[in-house]
Every structure is written in C-alpha cells, then in structure tokens.
Design a protein around this motif. Structure first.
Motif, PDB file in Angstrom:
ATOM      1  N   TYR A 111       0.824  -1.202   0.000  1.00 27.31           N
ATOM      2  CA  TYR A 111       0.000   0.000   0.000  1.00 27.31           C
ATOM      3  C   TYR A 111       0.864   1.260   0.000  1.00 27.31           C
ATOM      4  O   TYR A 111       0.523   2.258  -0.650  1.00 27.31           O
ATOM      5  N   ARG A 112       2.004   1.226   0.701  1.00 21.41           N
ATOM      6  CA  ARG A 112       2.895   2.384   0.706  1.00 21.41           C
ATOM      7  C   ARG A 112       3.538   2.596  -0.670  1.00 21.41           C
ATOM      8  O   ARG A 112       3.772   3.744  -1.081  1.00 21.41           O
ATOM      9  N   PHE A 113       3.806   1.517  -1.374  1.00 18.36           N
ATOM     10  CA  PHE A 113       4.320   1.655  -2.736  1.00 18.36           C
ATOM     11  C   PHE A 113       3.280   2.324  -3.644  1.00 18.36           C
ATOM     12  O   PHE A 113       3.626   3.098  -4.531  1.00 18.36           O
ATOM     13  N   VAL A 114       2.026   2.008  -3.410  1.00 16.40           N
ATOM     14  CA  VAL A 114       0.970   2.658  -4.174  1.00 16.40           C
ATOM     15  C   VAL A 114       0.927   4.149  -3.868  1.00 16.40           C
ATOM     16  O   VAL A 114       0.760   4.991  -4.762  1.00 16.40           O
ATOM     17  N   LEU A 115       1.086   4.506  -2.588  1.00 20.37           N
ATOM     18  CA  LEU A 115       1.080   5.920  -2.197  1.00 20.37           C
ATOM     19  C   LEU A 115       2.259   6.679  -2.796  1.00 20.37           C
ATOM     20  O   LEU A 115       2.131   7.858  -3.159  1.00 20.37           O
ATOM     21  N   ILE A 116       3.400   6.016  -2.903  1.00 18.94           N
ATOM     22  CA  ILE A 116       4.593   6.681  -3.436  1.00 18.94           C
ATOM     23  C   ILE A 116       4.362   7.144  -4.867  1.00 18.94           C
ATOM     24  O   ILE A 116       4.859   8.210  -5.281  1.00 18.94           O
ATOM     25  N   THR A 117       3.604   6.367  -5.643  1.00 17.70           N
ATOM     26  CA  THR A 117       3.368   6.735  -7.046  1.00 17.70           C
ATOM     27  C   THR A 117       2.587   8.038  -7.177  1.00 17.70           C
ATOM     28  O   THR A 117       2.601   8.645  -8.249  1.00 17.70           O
ATOM     29  N   MET A 118       1.923   8.473  -6.114  1.00 17.33           N
ATOM     30  CA  MET A 118       1.186   9.729  -6.164  1.00 17.33           C
ATOM     31  C   MET A 118       2.086  10.935  -5.910  1.00 17.33           C
ATOM     32  O   MET A 118       1.712  12.070  -6.239  1.00 17.33           O
ATOM     33  N   TYR A 119       3.249  10.717  -5.339  1.00 18.62           N
ATOM     34  CA  TYR A 119       4.147  11.813  -4.980  1.00 18.62           C
ATOM     35  C   TYR A 119       5.354  11.929  -5.905  1.00 18.62           C
ATOM     36  O   TYR A 119       5.935  13.013  -6.042  1.00 18.62           O
ATOM     37  N   PHE A 120       5.751  10.825  -6.530  1.00 15.85           N
ATOM     38  CA  PHE A 120       6.943  10.827  -7.371  1.00 15.85           C
ATOM     39  C   PHE A 120       6.583  10.337  -8.767  1.00 15.85           C
ATOM     40  O   PHE A 120       5.901   9.322  -8.925  1.00 15.85           O
ATOM     41  N   ASN A 121       7.084  11.077  -9.761  1.00 11.92           N
ATOM     42  CA  ASN A 121       6.858  10.721 -11.153  1.00 11.92           C
ATOM     43  C   ASN A 121       8.217  10.539 -11.818  1.00 11.92           C
ATOM     44  O   ASN A 121       9.095  11.397 -11.696  1.00 11.92           O
ATOM     45  N   ALA A 122       8.362   9.427 -12.525  1.00  9.57           N
ATOM     46  CA  ALA A 122       9.657   9.129 -13.136  1.00  9.57           C
ATOM     47  C   ALA A 122       9.999  10.106 -14.250  1.00  9.57           C
ATOM     48  O   ALA A 122      11.169  10.356 -14.533  1.00  9.57           O
ATOM     49  N   GLY A 123       8.990  10.686 -14.913  1.00 10.87           N
ATOM     50  CA  GLY A 123       9.248  11.599 -16.012  1.00 10.87           C
ATOM     51  C   GLY A 123       8.917  10.981 -17.350  1.00 10.87           C
ATOM     52  O   GLY A 123       8.560   9.798 -17.461  1.00 10.87           O
ATOM     53  N   PHE A 124       9.043  11.783 -18.374  1.00 13.83           N
ATOM     54  CA  PHE A 124       8.621  11.358 -19.704  1.00 13.83           C
ATOM     55  C   PHE A 124       9.512  10.273 -20.298  1.00 13.83           C
ATOM     56  O   PHE A 124       9.026   9.274 -20.839  1.00 13.83           O
ATOM     57  N   ILE A 125      10.841  10.454 -20.210  1.00 12.72           N
ATOM     58  CA  ILE A 125      11.753   9.511 -20.876  1.00 12.72           C
ATOM     59  C   ILE A 125      11.645   8.108 -20.280  1.00 12.72           C
ATOM     60  O   ILE A 125      11.519   7.124 -21.024  1.00 12.72           O
ATOM     61  N   PRO A 126      11.676   7.920 -18.943  1.00  9.06           N
ATOM     62  CA  PRO A 126      11.476   6.561 -18.415  1.00  9.06           C
ATOM     63  C   PRO A 126      10.115   5.988 -18.791  1.00  9.06           C
ATOM     64  O   PRO A 126      10.008   4.785 -19.053  1.00  9.06           O
ATOM     65  N   TRP A 127       9.071   6.834 -18.784  1.00  7.30           N
ATOM     66  CA  TRP A 127       7.750   6.353 -19.192  1.00  7.30           C
ATOM     67  C   TRP A 127       7.777   5.865 -20.632  1.00  7.30           C
ATOM     68  O   TRP A 127       7.255   4.786 -20.948  1.00  7.30           O
ATOM     69  N   TYR A 128       8.390   6.629 -21.513  1.00  2.00           N
ATOM     70  CA  TYR A 128       8.447   6.263 -22.931  1.00  2.00           C
ATOM     71  C   TYR A 128       9.217   4.964 -23.129  1.00  2.00           C
ATOM     72  O   TYR A 128       8.775   4.066 -23.860  1.00  2.00           O
TER      73      TYR A 128
END
Length: 295
Positions: A111-128
C-alpha cells in the motif's frame, strides 16, 4: 408558526441568491457560447454571437464529421473509454479490497508503494522507454493497461470499503464464501457510489487523453478522436479554405470560418463526456448521503 424574516436576513438572502445566480451564469455561459456559435451561420457569427445563434446552420458539424479518419478515430476513443474504464474500476476495486485484508502478506508495504506513485513521477523519458519495452507502441493495449491501477482511485475505494460493516463479511465467511465471492456479491454492490465516482473520473481521463497516442502510436487506425481533432484544430484555417471553395451552391458562396471549425471541434470533444454525468448523478447523491448519515 412561521417566523417573519427580518430586513437584514431578507437582504442577505437576496444578495446570496444574486451572487449564486451570477456564479451559475459565469460558469455555464462559456460552454453555452461555444454551443450557439457552433450552430450559427459561419458568416453571420463573425458579426457577433451573444445570447442566441446568429442564424442557424449545421454546416460546420457536417464538415467536421465528414473529415477523413474521424469515424474510425471516434470508434477507437469509444472503445478506449469503455474498456479502459471497466478495467480500471475492476482492477482498482479488487486491489483495494485485498489490501484491506490483514491476511494479505506485506499489505502495508504494498500500500505504501501505491502511495509513493502519487508523490513521485519518473518523467517522460522513463515512461516512454517502459512503454516501448513492454511492446505497447502501436498497440491498443497502450490505452488501457497503464491506467489499470491508479493510486488515487485505490485510496478512495479502500477508504470506502473500510467503512462498510464487518458483520456482513463475517456472516458470508460463516456460510463458506471466499474472498472473490464476498467481493462480487457483497463488497462491490455496496461500494457502487464510490465505484460510480471512480468510473466518471476514469472515463473523463480516458476520453480526454491524447498524450500517449501522440508519442507512441503511428498507425492511423489506432489514433484517437482527441488527437485527430487536435490535428484538425491546428489545421482549421486550411479546412475552412477548403470548404469555402467546395461549398458553392446555387451561385451563392457560403463561408466556413476557422473559428466555427474550432467551436464545432470543441463541442464534439466535450459533449459526449458531459452527457455521462446526469446518468451517474444519483450515485453521487447516494454517496454523499451515506457519508453524512453515519450511525
């Protein structure tokens, strides 16, 4: 016995109604203006549109709907919205139910890992790079898999489920029901108010999103309505010139202006999702009442 309102109370009520009425007008009028402009005669609308359409013409809708590739893009957007919303609702709701169970191993950590995704974004290049690594480029699954689990939705559903009476689940376990049966027969139906809310959020997000389509989809058959209309919106001047040359009937030239094309495209993108809200309004009301009356 009805108490007579004092003069200060009456003045406050009048001022309150006037303020709220003005607020409603300011909120609704921009959308109303786009609508009446889109159904106005393009030439007459250039002179000014305020409260009523300037003439009446659906030529801008006929022109926009007749643009090449628009029907296929509308079908892709519809499929994306429907399938993406269903998968998001089912995945988030079942995952939220599981992390409410104390028997689930490492549930607090997950559940804490799920919460972390709301505060930190990897950015466009890692997403791509991640989307390409999973083979989602030029793939319809790009529209529905990455949004299958959303942290914000999980938190909302988890909070709602924890407010449900535990006795319902305990009685079902006594009768031999498992987790999946309890979820489908008890938890999910009782959570319909929050499920409807999540469905609206997810549907709006799916319908409006064009970012992933723009960077990862090159196949014209997989382009969404939003991206196609966005491209047409940037080409509104050329579309207007093209339709002006083609629309000469009975020796009378009709003018299709870029502004009317823009207004029509805005209506076509906005109207379908606006129509969803009245259908789910009763679920919102029920959710508010369940939150207000708690015993």
């Amino acid at each position: 016995m009805v108490r007579k309102m004092s003069v200060p109370d009456m003045m406050f009520s009048v001022a309150n109604y006037l303020f709220l009425s003005l607020l409603v007008i300011v909120t609704i009028y921009p959308f109303y203006y786009i609508f009446i402009y889109s159904i106005s005669d393009s030439f007459e609308a250039q002179k000014g549109v305020y409260l009523w359409p300037a003439g009446f013409s659906l030529e801008s809708y006929k022109t926009t709907i007749g643009l090449r590739g628009l029907p296929d893009a509308a079908l892709v957007s519809l499929m994306r919205t429907v399938l993406g919303t269903i998968i998001t609702v089912l995945s988030c709701s079942f995952f939220a139910y599981l992390i409410t169970k104390h028997e689930m191993p490492l549930r607090r950590l997950i559940y804490r890992f799920v919460l972390i995704t709301m505060y930190f974004n990897a950015g466009f290049i890692p997403w791509y790079l991640t989307m390409r690594a999973y083979g989602l480029q030029n793939n319809f699954l790009l529209y529905i898999l990455p949004t299958a689990l959303t942290g914000f939705y999980v938190i909302l559903i988890k909070t709602f489920i924890e407010q449900l009476p535990q006795s319902l689940e305990e009685s079902a376990k006594i009768d031999g029901a498992g987790y999946f049966t309890i979820f489908t027969r008890i938890i999910f139906p009782l959570s319909m108010p929050i499920i409807a809310t999540i469905a609206v959020f997810a549907a709006v997000a799916q319908w409006n999103t064009w970012f992933d389509n723009f960077f990862l989809v090159e196949d014209p058959k997989l382009q969404t309505l939003q991206l196609v209309l966005y491209n047409f919106l940037n080409q509104s001047n050329s579309i207007a010139n093209m339709t002006t040359q083609e629309m000469t009937q009975n020796a009378e030239a009709r003018t299709m202006t870029p502004q009317s094309i823009r207004m029509t495209i805005t209506m076509l993108v906005t109207l379908p999702i606006v129509l969803v809200y009245p259908l789910l309004q009763r679920f919102f009301v029920k959710g508010i009442m369940m939150g207000a009356v708690k015993g």
